[in-house]
Design an enzyme around this catalytic site. Sequence first.
Site, PDB file in Angstrom:
ATOM      1  N   THR A 131       0.844  -1.204   0.000  1.00  0.00           N
ATOM      2  CA  THR A 131       0.000   0.000   0.000  1.00  0.00           C
ATOM      3  C   THR A 131       0.877   1.251   0.000  1.00  0.00           C
ATOM      4  O   THR A 131       0.624   2.202  -0.750  1.00  0.00           O
ATOM      5  CB  THR A 131      -0.958  -0.029   1.214  1.00  0.00           C
TER       6      THR A 131
ATOM      7  N   ASN B 258      -6.140 -10.334  -6.913  1.00  0.00           N
ATOM      8  CA  ASN B 258      -6.182 -10.951  -5.588  1.00  0.00           C
ATOM      9  C   ASN B 258      -7.445 -11.766  -5.346  1.00  0.00           C
ATOM     10  O   ASN B 258      -7.426 -12.719  -4.582  1.00  0.00           O
ATOM     11  CB  ASN B 258      -6.028  -9.882  -4.489  1.00  0.00           C
TER      12      ASN B 258
ATOM     13  N   GLN C 202       0.288 -10.338  -5.791  1.00  0.00           N
ATOM     14  CA  GLN C 202      -0.212 -11.719  -5.766  1.00  0.00           C
ATOM     15  C   GLN C 202       0.621 -12.640  -6.654  1.00  0.00           C
ATOM     16  O   GLN C 202       0.634 -13.855  -6.467  1.00  0.00           O
ATOM     17  CB  GLN C 202      -1.685 -11.766  -6.211  1.00  0.00           C
TER      18      GLN C 202
ATOM     19  N   SER D 186       4.717  -7.424  -1.858  1.00  0.00           N
ATOM     20  CA  SER D 186       4.442  -7.366  -0.424  1.00  0.00           C
ATOM     21  C   SER D 186       4.933  -8.650   0.242  1.00  0.00           C
ATOM     22  O   SER D 186       4.675  -9.751  -0.257  1.00  0.00           O
ATOM     23  CB  SER D 186       2.936  -7.205  -0.212  1.00  0.00           C
TER      24      SER D 186
ATOM     25  N   HIS E 229       4.082 -10.217   3.071  1.00  0.00           N
ATOM     26  CA  HIS E 229       3.216 -11.190   3.767  1.00  0.00           C
ATOM     27  C   HIS E 229       2.403 -12.077   2.834  1.00  0.00           C
ATOM     28  O   HIS E 229       1.776 -13.032   3.286  1.00  0.00           O
ATOM     29  CB  HIS E 229       2.308 -10.487   4.792  1.00  0.00           C
TER      30      HIS E 229
ATOM     31  N   THR F 193      14.288   4.954   9.720  1.00  0.00           N
ATOM     32  CA  THR F 193      15.189   3.831  10.027  1.00  0.00           C
ATOM     33  C   THR F 193      14.558   2.527   9.549  1.00  0.00           C
ATOM     34  O   THR F 193      13.386   2.264   9.815  1.00  0.00           O
ATOM     35  CB  THR F 193      15.465   3.773  11.547  1.00  0.00           C
TER      36      THR F 193
ATOM     37  N   CYS G  36     -11.345  -7.737   3.677  1.00  0.00           N
ATOM     38  CA  CYS G  36     -11.692  -6.335   3.897  1.00  0.00           C
ATOM     39  C   CYS G  36     -11.014  -5.856   5.162  1.00  0.00           C
ATOM     40  O   CYS G  36     -10.995  -6.570   6.157  1.00  0.00           O
ATOM     41  CB  CYS G  36     -13.196  -6.185   4.011  1.00  0.00           C
TER      42      CYS G  36
HETATM   43  N1  PLP Z   1      -2.172  -5.385  -4.063  1.00  0.00           N
HETATM   44  C1  PLP Z   1      -2.759  -6.592  -4.046  1.00  0.00           C
HETATM   45  C2  PLP Z   1      -3.076  -7.276  -5.338  1.00  0.00           C
HETATM   46  C3  PLP Z   1      -3.078  -7.183  -2.824  1.00  0.00           C
HETATM   47  O1  PLP Z   1      -3.675  -8.384  -2.804  1.00  0.00           O
HETATM   48  C4  PLP Z   1      -2.762  -6.501  -1.622  1.00  0.00           C
HETATM   49  C5  PLP Z   1      -3.132  -7.075  -0.299  1.00  0.00           C
HETATM   50  O2  PLP Z   1      -4.236  -7.548  -0.109  1.00  0.00           O
HETATM   51  C6  PLP Z   1      -2.138  -5.252  -1.690  1.00  0.00           C
HETATM   52  C7  PLP Z   1      -1.850  -4.736  -2.947  1.00  0.00           C
HETATM   53  C8  PLP Z   1      -1.762  -4.483  -0.454  1.00  0.00           C
HETATM   54  O3  PLP Z   1      -0.679  -5.095   0.195  1.00  0.00           O
HETATM   55  P1  PLP Z   1      -0.168  -4.671   1.651  1.00  0.00           P
HETATM   56  O4  PLP Z   1      -1.007  -5.488   2.603  1.00  0.00           O
HETATM   57  O5  PLP Z   1       1.271  -5.048   1.711  1.00  0.00           O
HETATM   58  O6  PLP Z   1      -0.372  -3.212   1.800  1.00  0.00           O
END
Ligand code: PLP
Length: 393
Positions: free
Chosen positions: A73, A156, A184, A204, A206, A243, A331
């Site tokens: 994000t 996603n 994704q 990302s 996670h 940092t 969500c």
């Molecule tokens: N873009 C996609 C396609 C995602 O699935 C997600 C997370 O759900 C994001 C961006 C946002 O990722 P983050 O949780 O690292 O802000």
Amino acid sequence: MNKSRIYMDYNATAPLLPQAREAMLAALDLPGNPSSVHAEGRLARSRISTARRQVAALVGAPAAHVTFTSGATEAAATLLSPHYKMGKADLFISHLYVSAVEHPCVLAGGHFAHDEISTIKVDHDGIVDLAHLTALLEAHDRSTGLPMVAVQMANNETGICQPVSQVAEIVNKAGGILVVDAVQAAGRMPIDMSASGIDFLFISSHKLGGPKGAGAIVSAGEIMMPKPLIPGGGQEKGHRSGTENPPAICGFGAACAMALENLSESLSDIGDRRDALEGAMRASAPDCIIYGQDQMRLVNTIFFCLPGLKAETAQISFDLEGIAVSAGSACSSGKVGPSHVLAAMGRDTALGGVRVSIGSGTSAEDVNRFLAAFEKINSKRLDQLLKKGTPAP
Ligand code: PLP
């Protein structure tokens, strides 16, 4: 995680990989600030450099082109900006074109005003309408500034992949800047940033087994960069101050290294599991709609709908059976709304879709337990349809 539960929501977030946890624990004990010049600082810096190489390798880019952020994000908010630098010169971008199925962090449009953002249409399967993109870029008035296009590599909710190389060709021809959300796709399909025509992509941690709260911008070069979202102490070559968070970054790097190492094996194993699951679902519920089933999709994702059964109801039923799936995307507030992805595809948003997304931790036994729950939920649906007088499929 509770062993009796089955986790099939990898697209919301993937469980932390042991290798990522190990790298994080080791980094937690580093006393130094990565910007300090003493030995402790240099050690922290060198761990971050390792992670930078690991992230870069996953997407086929040089390590110097990676800028760490707090997640995708933040990466999107940084990249989607009218204000860029080309070396020392200012570069102005006057309009942003985003596909209708983007993640909300892209649809939000970063620093562009509402009237500086246009939507690129998608077809019934959620694939970007290339003719519409071409027409939008042809109509773009370059005297006001450059066009920027943001398109995801894979969705996603549906897992459907976009024809990014064709998009890149169109955008490059129009002299625009292409930003690709590869969140994704990373670790779930091969990515090669070099010679892809992509100017920037972001990922990302996670989603691929690293910790939450880490992400990266990967640029095609080092000359053209957005003005920083977070100015300050000049970390990350001034592109993102503050940092660095060594545990998060090192965990992210380790997850990328594992994703790259296991890519071909996990693609075929997970793909086989997904295909077996999907085949069995279709056999027991022939009217089950699997969105984009004939399109290029992430091998780990099934987005489906059982006519007559709301996705949220199905999700709750799976949860009661001990299985975590999601109704559309995760969500932020836990609330469930109609899927903007299905709406853009011109599909029935009233029923919605159930997303099953699996990963390296999904076993054959998990698949069987999911199928048993699916059959139970489906037969309840058929009973209810019969009671309502709707002919069973
Ligand atoms: N873009 C996609 C396609 C995602 O699935 C997600 C997370 O759900 C994001 C961006 C946002 O990722 P983050 O949780 O690292 O802000």
